[in-house]
Enzyme design. Structure first.
Site, mmCIF file in Angstrom:
data_model
loop_
_atom_site.group_PDB
_atom_site.id
_atom_site.type_symbol
_atom_site.label_atom_id
_atom_site.label_comp_id
_atom_site.label_asym_id
_atom_site.label_seq_id
_atom_site.Cartn_x
_atom_site.Cartn_y
_atom_site.Cartn_z
ATOM 1 N N HIS A 373 80.823 6.128 42.594
ATOM 2 C CA HIS A 373 79.505 6.318 43.193
ATOM 3 C C HIS A 373 79.150 7.758 43.489
ATOM 4 C CE1 HIS A 373 77.991 2.216 43.927
ATOM 5 N NE2 HIS A 373 79.273 1.902 43.926
ATOM 6 N N LYS A 564 66.225 8.313 53.724
ATOM 7 C CA LYS A 564 67.555 8.166 53.133
ATOM 8 C C LYS A 564 68.531 8.803 54.104
ATOM 9 C CE LYS A 564 65.958 10.430 49.448
ATOM 10 N NZ LYS A 564 66.499 9.719 48.300
ATOM 11 N N ARG A 565 69.850 8.631 53.892
ATOM 12 C CA ARG A 565 70.793 9.332 54.745
ATOM 13 C C ARG A 565 70.481 10.823 54.749
ATOM 14 N NH1 ARG A 565 75.127 6.317 56.947
ATOM 15 N NH2 ARG A 565 75.650 8.337 57.864
ATOM 16 N N LYS A 570 70.741 16.013 49.619
ATOM 17 C CA LYS A 570 69.469 15.315 49.445
ATOM 18 C C LYS A 570 68.275 16.225 49.772
ATOM 19 C CE LYS A 570 71.405 10.670 50.340
ATOM 20 N NZ LYS A 570 70.917 9.766 49.276
ATOM 21 N N THR A 672 68.672 4.649 44.856
ATOM 22 C CA THR A 672 68.043 3.342 44.682
ATOM 23 C C THR A 672 66.757 3.283 45.507
ATOM 24 O OG1 THR A 672 69.506 2.496 46.424
ATOM 25 C CG2 THR A 672 70.092 1.984 44.133
ATOM 26 N N LYS A 676 62.922 1.413 44.762
ATOM 27 C CA LYS A 676 62.118 0.570 45.657
ATOM 28 C C LYS A 676 60.701 1.136 45.765
ATOM 29 C CE LYS A 676 66.311 0.107 48.362
ATOM 30 N NZ LYS A 676 67.001 0.722 49.523
HETATM 31 C C1 LIG Z 1 67.766 1.806 49.573
HETATM 32 C C2 LIG Z 1 68.353 2.261 50.843
HETATM 33 C C3 LIG Z 1 69.171 3.397 50.865
HETATM 34 C C4 LIG Z 1 69.438 4.248 49.645
HETATM 35 O O1 LIG Z 1 68.420 5.233 49.554
HETATM 36 P P1 LIG Z 1 68.590 6.527 48.631
HETATM 37 O O2 LIG Z 1 67.244 7.160 48.707
HETATM 38 O O3 LIG Z 1 68.893 6.012 47.254
HETATM 39 O O4 LIG Z 1 69.665 7.348 49.205
HETATM 40 C C5 LIG Z 1 69.713 3.793 52.078
HETATM 41 N N1 LIG Z 1 69.480 3.108 53.211
HETATM 42 C C6 LIG Z 1 68.684 2.010 53.229
HETATM 43 C C7 LIG Z 1 68.446 1.324 54.514
HETATM 44 C C8 LIG Z 1 68.099 1.546 52.043
HETATM 45 O O5 LIG Z 1 67.331 0.458 52.078
#
Ligand SMILES: *Cc1c(COP(=O)(O)O)cnc(C)c1O
Length: 825
Positions: A373, A564-565, A570, A672, A676
């Site tokens: 990952h 995101k985190r 990032k 991911t 979304k």
């Molecule tokens: C989808 C999702 C992530 C992943 O987000 P990235 O932008 O790909 O890092 C992290 N936390 C939550 C709660 C999510 O739904």
């Protein structure tokens, strides 16, 4: 009471699935509310009503789970165990109601209690058993596996405390324990008959049997009980319900005898706590390992309990004949976290089931598959040999043996190349020798996959190149995906209905069909309806932001979102610099072409990650300065949403106009969140990183706002990177840095942001914030122009949703199923 007696008789005789018609649902809801829970008034919180409804639906899930299991027993095929330290499930109620098609009946049943479905659903706590993308991927995969009717069981840990809750106090992140089980978890069913014993500590004794064969006995161990809790995983309207089995650690009932006899009864009982610690809390680190002993215990606990579970069920059917075991079983390792499973399967087969090394190794290397990952060096797990020797002595022996045999293979492939042997050894030598868990996973697996095309390319050409040269056939790509059930149907019902009006409803389980709405991208009426849906979704997010942040967003402004985190790679920092840049323009009166926007940031920082926490503080201080400046109000509003989680994302992504995916190229394995947002019609501003590349290919370069250095340019750029020169020569960046350095955002906290300033100005800045600033600003200006043309933006939005067909986790899982698991053979 005659009522309940009658029900008991019925339950004893009826093995059919509970009926799902309106009447029986209403009756079951009443029964659970009045009898199982013993309530008679609904109350403010809807908590009991939620529990009663969850139990009502669980009854139906349990019935379907039983019939799914019976079908699989009648027709045995290869079974998959998806091993993951994280499952970021979020809420279960809305998803179950959607997948079982119960919405109308549930609404009718709740009307009798004067309650809306939405208000009841609000009572559910998120199951936050994960950090971020990796854990959410596991959850999307389970949904897709059940929807595709694949025999996949998730194995994880039932953490007592999930991902911490985040609040913001004076702009700083504060962590609060997530006691998500306090009010009970109605979806799970404990299966104490499936408890397993997991060994720790002790030592290894060798003895010879009568045939002269050597055996290893791991003795003097301190055992912990793994107790199974099963959570049902419903497929989408296909009567399939799979299982997520979560393990809880408990003490065995044997107490330390010497302690016991010395009169320390209470002390001996109190020691139970040590065993129960193992599954107490999720480690809140995303993309970095922390090397804590308890974490290794969690990893081994999960791996051992799960493998024992699967082996026991095999032996119950086929005795100790393992000839066909590999044909009927496969283990998918979600990152290196459960990679100790490679050595544990060897141990169980050899020590407990008497297999020879070679047959055990043949089974292991044809059943284990590993998903990588991340390429970030700080995330690559290594465990100290000393720790292993103490905690898992038998496992260490096995790893040494695997390594010795493996290094012979390396020596055959590269004769005389001892550097190669050192580089590829499972043991990193030195004063504190370490076990390289990723290498153990590669050596022990028949498949190694990355999670986006670029990521897999970088794995094979860089990080794992030696292994790729040795075994090119092991390596493959499986680009991540997300489930369109949760991330479109459930979270954006208005858009889902609008889509279904035009192209029917088959897209929900056959997401490639979403492409059909492309036909309407230029249709003005459809465009108008599309905008109305977005507008409505923005209102929902406005309400959330008002309540959570005390900031008033405006639906007529562009919603620019990065959630995101929080991590330096990032580059939330780049986003902040752009916000400061916009603010500078407003202060200077340079607002002629400025598109009003609301900038939303959200995400948790690992509690020990200093820079990430400082970035949160900086964003909040910048937000305060801007939101309290009346000059800025018409153009710019800024908010940090506390406690970003799955449930929050369900309100955020349907309301977003612009999706920020701005990581330094080569650092985000896939992403991911980007998918979304795309499904929900947001346009991406992003770098050529992870799955962004595939998103851009799918939607077309004209419909994606690209900026930034490419990953293949990075070595060159880093070689003579001079951020101070870049800052001096770029007027906009110079002004932004000056404002930041003037202390404008930290008037009462002098020097607070110096570490951030220093990192941007550091010629070793890995994340190249200053380098990408200029192209980011230019891409944002393209965004502004595009947003000013409403019809044009709507077309982009429709095209993004229409092109998102490839980012369903159904597609991803079909590929795992065909290429790795080989389930259809
Ligand atoms: C989808 C999702 C992530 C992943 O987000 P990235 O932008 O790909 O890092 C992290 N936390 C939550 C709660 C999510 O739904």
């Amino acid at each position: 009471m005659a009522h309940s007696k009658n029900d008991v008789c019925k339950l004893k005789t009826a093995h059919d699935a509970p009926l799902i018609d309106e009447i029986s649902l209403q009756e079951d809801l009443d029964r659970h509310f009045y009898y199982t829970l013993g309530r008679d008034v609904v109350g403010e919180s809807r908590l009991y009503l939620y529990h009663a409804l969850a139990l009502t639906i669980r009854d139906r899930l349990v019935a379907l789970c039983r019939s799914t299991r019976q079908m699989q027993k009648a027709n045995p095929t290869r079974q998959v165990a998806y091993l993951s330290l994280e499952f970021l499930m979020g809420r279960a109620l809305g998803n179950a109601v959607l997948n079982l098609d119960l919405e109308d009946n549930v609404r009718k049943a709740l009307a009798d209690y004067c309650s809306t479905f939405e208000s009841v659903a609000e009572a559910e706590h998120d199951a936050g058993l994960g950090n971020g993308g990796l854990g959410r991927l596991a959850a999307c995969f389970l949904d897709s596996c059940a929807t595709l009717g694949l025999p996949v069981t998730g194995y994880g840990i039932r953490y007592e405390y999930g991902m911490f809750n985040q609040s913001i106090e004076q702009g700083n992140q504060v962590e609060h324990p997530d006691n998500w089980l306090r009010e009970g978890h109605p979806w799970e069913i404990t299966a104490p008959d499936h408890s397993r014993r997991v060994k720790f500590f002790g030592h290894v004794e060798i003895y010879q049997d009568k045939q002269g064969r050597k055996h290893h006995q791991w003795v003097g161990t301190q055992d912990v009980l793994a107790v199974a809790y099963d959570v049902p995983v419903p497929g989408y309207r296909n009567d399939v319900v799979n299982t997520l089995r979560l393990w809880k650690s408990e003490a065995t009932d044997e107490f330390n005898l010497s302690e016991f006899n010395a009169g320390s009864y209470t002390e001996a009982v109190a020691r139970k706590n040590l065993a129960e610690q193992i599954t107490m809390v999720l480690y809140p680190n995303d993309s970095s390992e922390n090397g804590k002993e308890l974490r290794l215990r969690q990893q081994y606990f999960l791996s051992s309990a799960s493998l024992q579970d699967i082996l026991a069920s095999w032996v119950s059917r086929y005795d100790k004949d393992f000839t066909n075991f590999a044909k009927f079983n496969v283990f998918q390792l979600n990152d290196t976290h459960p990679s100790i499973a490679v050595a544990e399967l060897m141990r169980l087969l050899i020590d407990d089931y008497d297999l020879e090394w070679d047959s055990a190794w043949a089974i292991t290397t044809s059943t284990m598959a590993y998903t990588n990952h991340t390429l970030l060096p700080e995330a690559l797990e290594k465990w100290s040999v000393t720790l292993f020797a103490r905690l898992l002595p038998r496992l260490l022996e096995i790893i040494y043996e695997i390594n010795a045999r493996f290094l012979m293979e390396v020596a055959c492939r590269w004769p005389g190349d001892t550097d190669k042997q050192c580089a590829m050894s499972l043991i990193e030598e030195g004063s504190h020798p370490q076990i390289r868990m990723a290498y153990l996973a590669i050596v022990g697996s028949f498949s190694v996959n990355g999670v986006a095309a670029l990521h897999t390319e970088l794995l094979t050409q860089g990080l794992f190149n030696d292994f790729y040269q040795l075994w090119p056939e092991k390596f493959n790509n499986k680009t991540n995906g997300v489930t369109p059930r949760r991330w479109l149907s459930h979270c954006n019902p208005l858009l889902a209905d609008l889509i279904s009006e035009k192209i029917g409803t088959d897209w929900v389980a056959d997401f490639g069909q979403i492409e059909k709405i492309r036909r309407y991208y230029d249709n003005p009426t459809f465009g108008q309806q599309w905008r109305e849906v977005k507008e409505h979704n923005k209102q929902e997010l406005i309400d959330l932001v008002r309540v959570q942040c005390g900031v008033e967003f405006d639906a007529s402004m562009m919603f620019d979102v990065q959630v995101k985190r929080i991590h330096e790679y990032k580059r939330q920092l780049l986003n902040i610099l752009h916000v400061i840049y916009l603010y500078e323009r407003i202060r200077k009166g340079d607002t002629a072409n400025l598109t009003p926007r609301c900038v939303l940031l959200g995400g948790k920082a690992a509690p020990g990650y200093f820079m990430a926490k400082l970035i949160i503080k900086l964003f909040n201080n910048v937000a305060d300065a801007i939101n309290s400046d009346p000059l800025a109000k018409p153009y710019l509003r800024v908010a940090f949403l506390p406690n970003y989680n799955v449930t929050a994302m369900e309100t955020i992504c349907p309301a977003t106009d612009l999706s920020e995916q701005i990581s330094t190229a080569g650092k985000e394995a896939s992403g991911t969140g980007n998918m979304k947002f795309m499904m929900n019609g947001a346009i991406t501003i992003g770098t050529l990183d992870g799955a962004n590349i595939e998103i851009r290919d799918a939607v077309g370069a004209d419909n994606f706002f690209l900026f930034g250095a490419k990953s293949e340019e990075l070595t060159q750029i880093r070689a003579n990177y001079n951020p101070n020169k870049i800052i001096a020569e770029n007027q906009a960046l110079n002004e932004v840095m000056s404002l930041l350095e003037s202390g404008h955002f930290n008037l009462f906290e002098p020097g607070l942001f110096q570490p951030i300033i220093d990192s941007i100005r550091d010629s070793n800045d890995q994340w190249l914030v200053a380098y990408d600033f200029d192209s980011y600003i230019k891409a944002q200006q393209q965004v502004e122009l595009a947003y000013q043309d409403k019809e044009y933006w709507t077309r982009l939005s429709i095209l993004n949703t229409a092109a998102s067909g490839g980012f369903s986790s159904d597609r991803t899982i079909k590929q795992y199923s065909q290429d790795i698991w080989q389930l259809d053979q």
